[in-house]
Motif scaffolding. Structure first.
Motif: not given
Length: 194
Positions: A60, A62, A100, A175
């Motif tokens: 993800w 992030v 995530c 994110g």
């Protein structure tokens, strides 16, 4: 070896100051402005060209802040005007790097997607009523009180709050799926929020 564990330095300043931690940044995120901003690159770097690091988010887009928070009340802001899809909040410093932010019990975030705000933890999405999209939002964390709040920086006032029982050190968490975000730390908590 457990790839879901990492340690970051403790935050010691009264007004929390942090930079984004390059070691945790997903390969599609580029840091800029002395590691206070992130830009999403659709293709990003080929993961095989990024230094292999157990602290890096793999699945993800992030990145975590480099401060570890285990007590106190802290405030920071994020310029969000150049993104239409993002999440801002906190995550446990030892959060698994295959997850995530917002999808597990180790992170608490406020997000914006499809022109709507939401609060998210454990994968549960709660709509946040907010008129329009401000250029900049505040994040207020009170560790002992178990409070994470999204703040309207213009009024200032708390727009929405999440309550949790924090039991391990936290890091600012971000994110990003388009555009860019810019973080602003070392700020005084605005009057009227206390």
């Amino acid at each position: 070896m457990n790839t879901c564990r990492t340690l970051l330095p403790l935050a010691v300043d009264e007004n929390l100051q942090f930079r984004l931690d390059e070691r945790s940044a997903h390969s599609s995120l580029d840091l800029f402005k002395k590691d206070t901003g992130i830009i999403y690159r659709m293709l990003g770097l080929d993961p095989t060209q990024v230094q292999d690091n157990p602290e890096r988010f793999r699945e993800w887009a992030v990145v975590l802040g480099d401060a570890r928070i285990d007590s106190g009340r802290h405030y920071w802001e994020v310029t969000v005007k150049k993104s239409q899809e993002f999440r801002v909040g906190v995550a446990e410093a030892l959060m698994c790097r295959d997850e995530c932010v917002g999808t597990s019990s180790s992170s608490w975030v406020f997000g914006f997607a499809q022109r709507k705000w939401f609060a998210m933890t454990k994968g549960k999405v709660v709509p946040v009523t907010l008129v329009g999209k401000p250029d900049r939002v505040g994040i207020l964390l009170d560790y002992e009180a178990g409070l994470l709040a999204l703040v309207d920086t213009e009024k200032p006032r708390i727009i929405h709050a999440l309550n949790a029982q924090f039991t391990s050190p936290l890091c600012p968490a971000f994110g990003l799926w388009d555009g860019e975000l810019l973080t602003h730390s070392g700020l005084e908590e605005p009057e009227g929020l206390k």
